[in-house]
Design a protein around this motif. Structure first.
Motif, PDB file in Angstrom:
ATOM      1  N   SER A   3       0.975  -1.073   0.128  1.00 15.65           N
ATOM      2  CA  SER A   3      -0.006   0.129   0.090  1.00 15.65           C
ATOM      3  C   SER A   3       0.970   1.348   0.133  1.00 15.65           C
ATOM      4  N   PHE A   4       2.306   1.094   0.109  1.00 18.23           N
ATOM      5  CA  PHE A   4       3.131   2.242   0.177  1.00 18.23           C
ATOM      6  C   PHE A   4       3.472   2.730  -1.199  1.00 18.23           C
ATOM      7  N   PHE A   5       3.060   1.904  -2.065  1.00 18.72           N
ATOM      8  CA  PHE A   5       3.358   2.383  -3.696  1.00 18.72           C
ATOM      9  C   PHE A   5       2.336   2.612  -4.102  1.00 18.72           C
ATOM     10  N   PRO A   6       2.366   3.237  -5.086  1.00 16.60           N
ATOM     11  CA  PRO A   6       0.870   3.820  -6.341  1.00 16.60           C
ATOM     12  C   PRO A   6       0.554   2.389  -6.668  1.00 16.60           C
ATOM     13  N   SER A   7      -0.785   2.154  -6.834  1.00 11.24           N
ATOM     14  CA  SER A   7      -1.163   1.024  -7.500  1.00 11.24           C
ATOM     15  C   SER A   7      -0.886   0.900  -8.947  1.00 11.24           C
ATOM     16  N   PRO A   8      -0.745  -0.445  -9.379  1.00  8.94           N
ATOM     17  CA  PRO A   8      -0.335  -0.365 -10.946  1.00  8.94           C
ATOM     18  C   PRO A   8      -1.277   0.220 -12.029  1.00  8.94           C
ATOM     19  N   GLU A   9      -2.403   0.042 -11.478  1.00  6.58           N
ATOM     20  CA  GLU A   9      -3.260   0.440 -12.658  1.00  6.58           C
ATOM     21  C   GLU A   9      -3.305   2.047 -12.889  1.00  6.58           C
ATOM     22  N   ARG A  10      -2.559   2.790 -12.027  1.00  2.12           N
ATOM     23  CA  ARG A  10      -2.355   4.104 -12.202  1.00  2.12           C
ATOM     24  C   ARG A  10      -1.365   4.610 -13.269  1.00  2.12           C
ATOM     25  N   PHE A  11      -0.611   3.503 -13.792  1.00  2.86           N
ATOM     26  CA  PHE A  11       0.473   3.462 -14.672  1.00  2.86           C
ATOM     27  C   PHE A  11      -0.095   2.974 -15.892  1.00  2.86           C
ATOM     28  N   ALA A  12       0.440   3.655 -17.055  1.00  2.00           N
ATOM     29  CA  ALA A  12       0.138   3.052 -18.454  1.00  2.00           C
ATOM     30  C   ALA A  12       0.640   1.743 -18.752  1.00  2.00           C
ATOM     31  N   LEU A  13       1.968   1.639 -18.284  1.00  2.00           N
ATOM     32  CA  LEU A  13       2.822   0.291 -18.707  1.00  2.00           C
ATOM     33  C   LEU A  13       3.606  -0.027 -17.378  1.00  2.00           C
ATOM     34  N   GLY A  14       3.387  -1.179 -16.923  1.00  2.00           N
ATOM     35  CA  GLY A  14       4.114  -1.870 -15.974  1.00  2.00           C
ATOM     36  C   GLY A  14       5.832  -1.986 -16.279  1.00  2.00           C
ATOM     37  N   PRO A  15       6.643  -2.497 -15.614  1.00  2.00           N
ATOM     38  CA  PRO A  15       7.879  -2.570 -15.824  1.00  2.00           C
ATOM     39  C   PRO A  15       8.202  -3.600 -16.835  1.00  2.00           C
ATOM     40  N   ASP A  16       7.575  -4.974 -16.881  1.00  2.00           N
ATOM     41  CA  ASP A  16       7.685  -5.741 -17.937  1.00  2.00           C
ATOM     42  C   ASP A  16       7.182  -5.172 -19.329  1.00  2.00           C
ATOM     43  N   GLU A  17       5.871  -4.718 -19.254  1.00  2.00           N
ATOM     44  CA  GLU A  17       5.161  -4.032 -20.627  1.00  2.00           C
ATOM     45  C   GLU A  17       6.012  -3.013 -20.882  1.00  2.00           C
ATOM     46  N   TYR A  18       6.765  -2.364 -20.084  1.00  2.00           N
ATOM     47  CA  TYR A  18       7.579  -1.113 -20.634  1.00  2.00           C
ATOM     48  C   TYR A  18       8.684  -1.822 -21.716  1.00  2.00           C
ATOM     49  N   LEU A  19       9.266  -2.864 -21.175  1.00  2.00           N
ATOM     50  CA  LEU A  19      10.507  -3.441 -21.842  1.00  2.00           C
ATOM     51  C   LEU A  19       9.849  -3.866 -23.188  1.00  2.00           C
ATOM     52  N   GLU A  20       8.874  -4.600 -23.192  1.00  3.14           N
ATOM     53  CA  GLU A  20       7.923  -5.026 -24.290  1.00  3.14           C
ATOM     54  C   GLU A  20       7.743  -4.079 -25.305  1.00  3.14           C
ATOM     55  N   HIS A  21       7.279  -3.019 -24.586  1.00  5.99           N
ATOM     56  CA  HIS A  21       6.720  -1.861 -25.559  1.00  5.99           C
ATOM     57  C   HIS A  21       7.923  -1.232 -26.344  1.00  5.99           C
ATOM     58  N   LEU A  22       9.162  -1.057 -25.749  1.00  2.00           N
ATOM     59  CA  LEU A  22      10.371  -0.768 -26.214  1.00  2.00           C
ATOM     60  C   LEU A  22      10.663  -1.699 -27.268  1.00  2.00           C
ATOM     61  N   ARG A  23      10.519  -2.922 -27.049  1.00  2.00           N
ATOM     62  CA  ARG A  23      11.194  -3.821 -28.167  1.00  2.00           C
ATOM     63  C   ARG A  23      10.200  -3.565 -29.512  1.00  2.00           C
TER      64      ARG A  23
END
Ligand SMILES: Cc1cc2nc3c(=O)[nH]c(=O)nc-3n(C[C@H](O)[C@H](O)[C@H](O)COP(=O)(O)O)c2cc1C
Length: 336
Positions: A74-94
């Motif tokens: 709960s100390f971290f912002p929830s994932p749905e508030r971000f457009a791309l999660g860390p793995d998705e970010y790498l995949e999107h970059l590819r």
């Protein structure tokens, strides 16, 4: 008109680049940007907080600590508030790398060393041509000194530079007590470019509901002046290349940034408001101005109005501030 420039060691046909934003979230828009002549593309940022959250989450999962430590998440912002999660970010970059031929610059956002874990290396392996580190720090604790904040940023840059071979740009805010000195230290720490400046998204207060209201307004050209001054002061005095971000809305804005010393001109608000194709208009206006004023190339204009070259260096310094205040007369503009 030869508009070529060198930014982050990349040879670019012209300096007008779409900056970090949702513009590159969608592959169709990425292709439209390339068709409009974008010489490179900067992806939105992956935030250190997202990486930390994912790490805690996998710890909870792997070690069956879910029950007792679930609160940690709960100390971290929830994932749905971000457009791309860390793995998705790498995949999107590819995918973006596959979709376009121009260099792709990934972006990591955070404030301290270690916070990006192994993502700089992963981003490099995924094919990014360069990495932009956005050091967006809001020092809210009055016991933390300016030197401590600068030291954290410098360590973060050194650490990332040690872990990747691709060039590393550092995007910054102007709010340092001696910005020139800090910029020189970043330069010495190996930053390959300085990107001036982050816009601060200032929260507002709603007095009726007693709430703090976040606000995001697109920029205006008037925000460019702060950037022009610092570009002009740093140009020719640091080894790193310089990029402007904030307030570029047309070809003349871009030209001013180049004259102050920018090697790259990042544009976001204007493209969000007018569409990706507007990049071609900014590029055309820039070329047209240089042609009409008989410049042989963009490089001839680059840095021509920096502090070292400017015919009136005092205009960038304290003297100008005194004259402007002294020159004010009711009913007419200062200096008029
Ligand atoms: C909707 C939106 C999203 C943005 N996302 C990011 C981001 O993820 N990372 C980042 O470094 N900057 C981000 N920015 C800031 C822009 O890259 C840029 O620095 C800023 O908008 C100033 O440039 P402009 O005047 O051309 O808009 C974002 C800006 C906007 C408007």
């Amino acid at each position: 008109m030869d508009l070529s420039t060198t930014y982050l060691g990349l040879e670019l046909p012209h300096p007008v680049i779409p900056g970090a934003s949702p513009l590159a979230d969608d592959l169709d828009t990425v292709r439209r940007l390339e068709d409009a002549g974008a010489p490179a593309i900067v992806l939105r940022s992956l935030f250190a907080e997202q990486i930390a959250r994912e790490e805690v989450q996998s710890f909870l999962h792997l070690d069956r600590h879910g029950e007792s430590f679930a609160e940690a998440l709960s100390f971290f912002p929830s994932p749905e508030r971000f457009a791309l999660g860390p793995d998705e970010y790498l995949e999107h970059l590819r995918k973006v790398k596959e979709a376009v031929r121009v260099p792709v610059i990934a972006s990591l956002n955070g404030t301290r060393p270690g916070s990006w874990r192994d993502y700089p290396g992963l981003i490099e392996r995924m094919g990014a041509d360069a990495l932009e580190l956005n050091i967006y720090h809001l020092p809210t604790d009055p016991s933390v000194t300016g030197d401590e904040i600068e030291e954290l940023a410098l360590q973060a840059v050194r650490e990332v530079k040690r872990s990747v071979r691709i060039p590393v740009a550092v995007k910054l805010s102007p709010f340092f007590s001696a910005f020139g000195h800090f910029a020189a230290r970043l330069d010495a720490a190996g930053a390959d470019a300085l990107v001036l400046f982050n816009r601060f998204y200032q929260p507002d207060i709603d007095p009726e509901t007693l709430t703090v209201v976040p606000s995001l307004h697109l920029s205006r050209s008037s925000e460019l002046a702060l950037r022009l001054r610092w570009l002009a002061l740093l140009s020719g005095r640091v080894r790193a290349s310089l990029a402007v971000t904030g307030g570029v809305h047309d070809g003349v804005d871009a030209l001013k940034a180049v004259m102050a010393g920018a090697h790259a001109v990042q544009v976001v608000s204007a493209l969000l408001a007018r569409g990706p194709e507007y990049l071609a208009t900014i590029r055309r206006e820039l070329a047209q101005w240089l042609e009409e004023h008989e410049y042989a190339s963009l490089r001839e204009a680059q840095g021509s109005m920096n502090l070292l070259a400017c015919p009136d260096p005092e205009a960038y310094e304290r003297a100008n501030y005194m004259l402007i205040l002294q020159g004010w007369r009711a009913g007419r503009r200062a200096g008029a």
